[in-house]
Design an enzyme around this catalytic site. Structure first.
Site, PDB file in Angstrom:
ATOM      1  CG  HIS A 170      -1.987  -1.057   1.145  1.00 30.10           C
ATOM      2  ND1 HIS A 170      -3.322  -0.777   0.942  1.00 30.10           N
ATOM      3  CD2 HIS A 170      -1.907  -2.404   1.214  1.00 30.10           C
ATOM      4  CE1 HIS A 170      -4.006  -1.892   0.899  1.00 30.10           C
ATOM      5  NE2 HIS A 170      -3.172  -2.910   1.070  1.00 30.10           N
ATOM      6  CG  ASP A 379       0.249   9.322   0.978  1.00 33.66           C
ATOM      7  OD1 ASP A 379       0.165   8.096   1.207  1.00 33.66           O
ATOM      8  OD2 ASP A 379      -0.473  10.170   1.535  1.00 33.66           O
TER       9      ASP A 379
END
Ligand code: G6P
Length: 476
Positions: A170, A379
Site C-alpha cells: 500500500h 504517499d
C-alpha cells in the site's frame, strides 16, 4: 456493534492477511469492550472488498496480549493474531514503523536499523503465515497486505504450496538505491517472491522491484515477469488502489450529512473559505508545510482571518514512536504560534483537531470544505484525496494535491503542488481558493469521472482476476 465468538476457525477459500484487523479492540475504564474501526487507508479500502468477496481476515486486534478466539464482527470472519507488548515494540513500532516506513517513504525521516527488530519481524511474519495456513481452505486464495508482512508470501508458500498467493504493497516501493540500504534486502525480496502476483500502487514501484530481483539474484525477468529457480513465474504489476466511491457519495449526499456540513460551517462562524486537511498524524503527510503556508497567507494579507479558516484533522497514530512524538510537538507549536499571532477572540485561523472521527463526520467535513489540501512529501496513494472528490455535490470544490502522492498520477486535474516549495504551495492554495467556478467545475468533473469509474470493486477485481490466472503450476 456485535462480536460473536467461535472456538475454531472456519476454513475460508478467500483470506486477507493484514497487520491490523478492520477493528481495534478498545477496553473502556469500566472494563467493557468496544470495537472501533482501525485507522488508515488500508482498512477503509479493504472493508468493502471483504463485504463483496466474503472470506476470512487475519490480523492483529490492536492491543497487547489479547488472546482472542476467532470471531465474527459485522458479518466478517476475523482471525486474531496475538502480539505481546514486546512484539509490538520490536516488530510494529520498531522494524515496521521506524525502519521500513521511513525507508520506503524516501527517507523523509532517518530509518533505524536494529538486528533485534529484524529478528522479531521474521518471527511475527511467521506467526501470521501460520495463522493464514490454518484458516485457508485447500487450493484457496490468500491476499497478503503491506510492508509489515513482506515475508509472509514465502513462508506461507513453504507451509501451503497448494495456495494461490497475492501480495499488495500500500505504500511506495522505494528507488533501488534507497532499498539497497536495508541490511536484510535480500530476505525481503525473497519474501515477496513467494507470491504469484506482487501488486504496487504505481508502475515505478513494480519496475524497481523487478530491477532489484534481476540485479541481486540474476533471475531471468521479462517486463513484469520474473522466473524463479523453482520454476515459478512471479508477476509484478501496478494496481492503483481506489475507494468505495458510490458508498462515500451516497453517505455525503444524505440529508443528515448535509445538515451536519451546514452545522460545521456555522461552528466555524460561516467563513467565506474553508480549507481542510485530513491525515494520520504522520511526518510523511506534509502537515507543517501546509500549515506554515496558510499561516503566511494570513500574515501577508492574502487571506483575511475573518474570511478564511483552515480546519486540520490529525488522527492520532503510532504515538510511541519517537518521530511521531516530535512531529506532534512541532505541530502543536506551529498552530499555537500562528493562532496566537493572527487570531482574534473566538476566531483562530487554524482549527486543529487531534482526534479520529467516524465516516459520517468525515463525509460532512468533505462536504463543508471549499478547498481540500493534501500535501504529503511522499504517499503510496492517499485515499483522502479521492474521498474528497467522491463527497462533493455536483462539480464544486477544489483539490490541492502533492505531486508526491500516488493519487497525483490519476487526479491530474487537481491543483498540483510541490509541498517542499512553500511559496509555490501558497500560490497554489490561493489559486485554488480564488479560481473561477467554471475552472473548478471543469477540473472536478474530470476527477469525479475517474474516481467513480475506477472504484474499489474494479480494483479488487482486476487484482484477483490476474491472480486467478496465475498460481501454482500455471504459466502467466
Ligand atoms: C497506512 C498503512 C497501513 C496501516 C495504516 C495505519 O495506511 O499502509 O498498513 O495500517 O497506515 O497505520 P497503523 O500503524 O496505525 O496500522
Amino acid at each position: 456493534m456485535s462480536a460473536e465468538r467461535h472456538r475454531t476457525s472456519k476454513k475460508a477459500s478467500f483470506v486477507v492477511v493484514a497487520n491490523r484487523l478492520p477493528v481495534d479492540r478498545v477496553v473502556n475504564p469500566d472494563g467493557s469492550v468496544d470495537w472501533r474501526t482501525s485507522p488508515g487507508g488500508l482498512v477503509s479500502a479493504f472493508e468493502p472488498v471483504m463485504r463483496t468477496h466474503r472470506g476470512a481476515w487475519v490480523g492483529w486486534p490492536g492491543s497487547a496480549d489479547d488472546d482472542l478466539e476467532p470471531f465474527t464482527h459485522n458479518d466478517l470472519q476475523l482471525e486474531p493474531v496475538h502480539l505481546s507488548a514486546e512484539d509490538i515494540e520490536f516488530y510494529y513500532e520498531g522494524f515496521s514503523n521506524a525502519t521500513l516506513w521511513p525507508l520506503y517513504h524516501d527517507v523523509v525521516a532517518p530509518p533505524t536499523y536494529h538486528r533485534e527488530w529484524w529478528d522479531r519481524y521474521v518471527a511475527i511474519n511467521h506467526r501470521f503465515a501460520e495463522a493464514s495456513a490454518r484458516v485457508a481452505a485447500e487450493d484457496g486464495l490468500v491476499w497478503v497486505q503491506d510492508y509489515q508482512l513482506q515475508l509472509v508470501p514465502q513462508m506461507l508458500r513453504q507451509l501451503r504450496p497448494d495456495l494461490r498467493i497475492g501480495f499488495f504493497l500500500h505504500i511506495p516501493f522505494p528507488p533501488t538505491e534507497l532499498f539497497q540500504q536495508l541490511p536484510w534486502r535480500g530476505q525481503i525480496l525473497q519474501g515477496l517472491l513467494g507470491a504469484d502476483l506482487v501488486g504496487f500502487q504505481l508502475p515505478g514501484g513494480a519496475q524497481n522491484f523487478v530491477r532489484l530481483v534481476r540485479q541481486r539474484f540474476s533471475y531471468e525477468t521479462r517486463r513484469d515477469r520474473i522466473r524463479t529457480p523453482d520454476g515459478r513465474t512471479v508477476v509484478a504489476r501496478a494496481y492503483p488502489i481506489a475507494i468505495d466511491s458510490t458508498g462515500m457519495h451516497e453517505l455525503a449526499m444524505s440529508d443528515a450529512t448535509a445538515q451536519r456540513a451546514a452545522e460545521i460551517r456555522a461552528d466555524l462562524e460561516d467563513p467565506k473559505i474553508v480549507f481542510l486537511g485530513v491525515d494520520r498524524l504522520d511526518y510523511t503527510k506534509g502537515m507543517p508545510e501546509r500549515i506554515r503556508a496558510f499561516g503566511e497567507l494570513i500574515a501577508d494579507g492574502t487571506f483575511d482571518p475573518e474570511d478564511a479558516v483552515f480546519l486540520q484533522v490529525a488522527t492520532p497514530s503510532r504515538e510511541r514512536v519517537e518521530q511521531y512524538r516530535l512531529l506532534r510537538d512541532d505541530i502543536d507549536r506551529l498552530v499555537g504560534r500562528i493562532n496566537g499571532d493572527t487570531g482574534r477572540l473566538g476566531r483562530p485561523p487554524i482549527i486543529y483537531l487531534h482526534n479520529s472521527y467516524p465516516r459520517e463526520e468525515m463525509a460532512a467535513m468533505f462536504r463543508a470544505a471549499d478547498v481540500m489540501v493534501v500535501t504529503p512529501l511522499r504517499d503510496g496513494m492517499n485515499l483522502v484525496a479521492k474521498e474528497y472528490v467522491a463527497c462533493r455535490e455536483g462539480d464544486t470544490g477544489a483539490l490541492v494535491l502533492s505531486e508526491f502522492a500516488g493519487a497525483a498520477k490519476e487526479l491530474r486535474q487537481a491543483y498540483l503542488v510541490n509541498p517542499h516549495d512553500i511559496d509555490g504551495l501558497k500560490s497554489v492554495m490561493a489559486t485554488a481558493a480564488n479560481d473561477s467556478t467554471r475552472n473548478k467545475a471543469r477540473r472536478m468533473r474530470i476527477m469525479r469521472r475517474h474516481v467513480f469509474e475506477h472504484d474499489i470493486d474494479r480494483w479488487a477485481e482486476s487484482f484477483l482476476d490476474d491472480l486467478s490466472r496465475l498460481g501454482p503450476g500455471t504459466e502467466a
